[in-house]
Design an enzyme around this catalytic site. Sequence first.
Site, PDB file in Angstrom:
ATOM      1  N   SER A   1      -6.598  -1.592  -6.853  1.00 40.68           N
ATOM      2  CA  SER A   1      -7.247  -0.310  -7.149  1.00 40.68           C
ATOM      3  C   SER A   1      -7.997  -0.466  -8.467  1.00 40.68           C
ATOM      4  CB  SER A   1      -6.160   0.763  -7.314  1.00 40.68           C
ATOM      5  OG  SER A   1      -6.676   1.939  -7.896  1.00 40.68           O
TER       6      SER A   1
ATOM      7  N   TYR B   1       2.155   3.810 -10.149  1.00 39.97           N
ATOM      8  CA  TYR B   1       0.994   3.303  -9.397  1.00 39.97           C
ATOM      9  C   TYR B   1       0.194   2.317 -10.251  1.00 39.97           C
ATOM     10  CZ  TYR B   1      -3.076   3.646  -6.222  1.00 39.97           C
ATOM     11  OH  TYR B   1      -4.108   3.378  -5.347  1.00 39.97           O
TER      12      TYR B   1
HETATM   13  P1  NAD Z   1      -3.483   6.307   3.405  1.00 37.05           P
HETATM   14  O1  NAD Z   1      -2.399   7.238   2.997  1.00 37.05           O
HETATM   15  O2  NAD Z   1      -4.629   6.795   4.224  1.00 37.05           O
HETATM   16  O3  NAD Z   1      -2.866   5.032   4.173  1.00 37.05           O
HETATM   17  C1  NAD Z   1      -1.700   4.419   3.737  1.00 37.05           C
HETATM   18  C2  NAD Z   1      -1.174   3.549   4.858  1.00 37.05           C
HETATM   19  O4  NAD Z   1       0.027   2.908   4.410  1.00 37.05           O
HETATM   20  C3  NAD Z   1      -0.819   4.328   6.124  1.00 37.05           C
HETATM   21  O5  NAD Z   1      -1.110   3.550   7.261  1.00 37.05           O
HETATM   22  C4  NAD Z   1       0.695   4.530   5.975  1.00 37.05           C
HETATM   23  O6  NAD Z   1       1.358   4.743   7.220  1.00 37.05           O
HETATM   24  C5  NAD Z   1       1.055   3.191   5.349  1.00 37.05           C
HETATM   25  N1  NAD Z   1       2.345   3.191   4.672  1.00 37.05           N
HETATM   26  C6  NAD Z   1       2.791   4.010   3.679  1.00 37.05           C
HETATM   27  N2  NAD Z   1       4.040   3.690   3.354  1.00 37.05           N
HETATM   28  C7  NAD Z   1       4.406   2.636   4.130  1.00 37.05           C
HETATM   29  C8  NAD Z   1       5.584   1.866   4.249  1.00 37.05           C
HETATM   30  N3  NAD Z   1       6.672   2.111   3.510  1.00 37.05           N
HETATM   31  N4  NAD Z   1       5.601   0.876   5.178  1.00 37.05           N
HETATM   32  C9  NAD Z   1       4.533   0.624   5.963  1.00 37.05           C
HETATM   33  N5  NAD Z   1       3.380   1.328   5.883  1.00 37.05           N
HETATM   34  C10 NAD Z   1       3.331   2.324   4.977  1.00 37.05           C
HETATM   35  O7  NAD Z   1      -3.972   5.667   2.025  1.00 37.05           O
HETATM   36  P2  NAD Z   1      -5.274   4.842   1.622  1.00 37.05           P
HETATM   37  O8  NAD Z   1      -6.024   5.672   0.659  1.00 37.05           O
HETATM   38  O9  NAD Z   1      -5.954   4.275   2.806  1.00 37.05           O
HETATM   39  O10 NAD Z   1      -4.573   3.675   0.786  1.00 37.05           O
HETATM   40  C11 NAD Z   1      -4.499   2.332   1.217  1.00 37.05           C
HETATM   41  C12 NAD Z   1      -4.381   1.432   0.013  1.00 37.05           C
HETATM   42  O11 NAD Z   1      -5.547   1.561  -0.791  1.00 37.05           O
HETATM   43  C13 NAD Z   1      -3.191   1.776  -0.895  1.00 37.05           C
HETATM   44  O12 NAD Z   1      -2.597   0.589  -1.366  1.00 37.05           O
HETATM   45  C14 NAD Z   1      -3.853   2.530  -2.033  1.00 37.05           C
HETATM   46  O13 NAD Z   1      -3.117   2.425  -3.222  1.00 37.05           O
HETATM   47  C15 NAD Z   1      -5.176   1.800  -2.130  1.00 37.05           C
HETATM   48  N6  NAD Z   1      -6.226   2.558  -2.808  1.00 37.05           N
HETATM   49  C16 NAD Z   1      -6.643   3.775  -2.335  1.00 37.05           C
HETATM   50  C17 NAD Z   1      -7.657   4.439  -3.012  1.00 37.05           C
HETATM   51  C18 NAD Z   1      -8.195   5.769  -2.537  1.00 37.05           C
HETATM   52  O14 NAD Z   1      -8.987   6.378  -3.278  1.00 37.05           O
HETATM   53  N7  NAD Z   1      -7.847   6.244  -1.369  1.00 37.05           N
HETATM   54  C19 NAD Z   1      -8.218   3.882  -4.155  1.00 37.05           C
HETATM   55  C20 NAD Z   1      -7.765   2.660  -4.607  1.00 37.05           C
HETATM   56  C21 NAD Z   1      -6.767   2.001  -3.921  1.00 37.05           C
END
Ligand code: NAD
Length: 260
Positions: free
Chosen positions: A142, A155
């Site tokens: 991130s 985080y």
């Molecule tokens: P999201 O909530 O849409 O998706 C998260 C996914 O992880 C889902 O498929 C969920 O079922 C799965 N998950 C959660 N806990 C789990 C567990 N214990 N075991 C297995 N699967 C699990 O979130 P997102 O925004 O797509 O985030 C995905 C990644 O991107 C994360 O690591 C997040 O930190 C990172 N990220 C997101 C953003 C943003 O702005 N959305 C920015 C930077 C980084």
Amino acid sequence: MLKGKTALVTGSTSGIGLGIAKALAAQGANIVMNGFGDVAGPKAEIEALGVKVAHHGADVSKPAEIEAMLKFAAAEFGQVDILVNNAGIQHVARIENFSVEKWDAIIAINLSSAFHATRLALPAMQAANGGKGWGRIINVASAHGLVASAEKSAYVAAKHALVGLTKVTALENATSGVTCNAICPGWVLTPMVQKQLDAKAKALGISNEEATVQLLQEKEPSLQFTTPEELGALAVFFCSPAGNNVRGVAWNMDGGWLAQ
Ligand code: NAD
């Protein structure tokens, strides 16, 4: 380009993970999905790209379930060539009020899961290509892997550490065909961020649209969300021959967040 390869993408039932899984599938990779919630819909979206898809419901906070998932992937498709450590959760609170359970869960899901999946996937990657090795490990960190924001202690700590783990993994495999890199997105409008937007709108008594503008203005000069499709294209680049010697980078795609 990735026909015959298999990609395991954790947390690919939603958001960024699904975007990356679809981008890799569009290049011909078979996909092992993981994550909670609706599986059938996202699975059908990936299958529509003409590849084989299997889902494993491991809770990646549990090392034994990660091990079972890697075994399942090998049994289904023979090997894991591309590992995308993407599953992640968020919790927002000042340190003195931060729930200990949430701290432990974020460290387990956002950081330790990547260590476990990597240590279990590496031997087969190192043995591939007649012992010269071929593999791609992509850690979804991130912008918070490189800079901090208040109220996100677990985080930010997990994502900074994930960038560190990325570098060590890259170095330990630097003379082989196995690379490891991190992707550092800024804001992406996924369910994870929608929750934060809803909380902001509620706390400030403003509309969701106003909360969106404020959220972007605070960090992202582009005033635009990065999309899962754009992040998928970056993952494809890391898997391409042009990515052969890209090792240990933390590549931000963040609308200028880190340029400030
Ligand atoms: P999201 O909530 O849409 O998706 C998260 C996914 O992880 C889902 O498929 C969920 O079922 C799965 N998950 C959660 N806990 C789990 C567990 N214990 N075991 C297995 N699967 C699990 O979130 P997102 O925004 O797509 O985030 C995905 C990644 O991107 C994360 O690591 C997040 O930190 C990172 N990220 C997101 C953003 C943003 O702005 N959305 C920015 C930077 C980084």
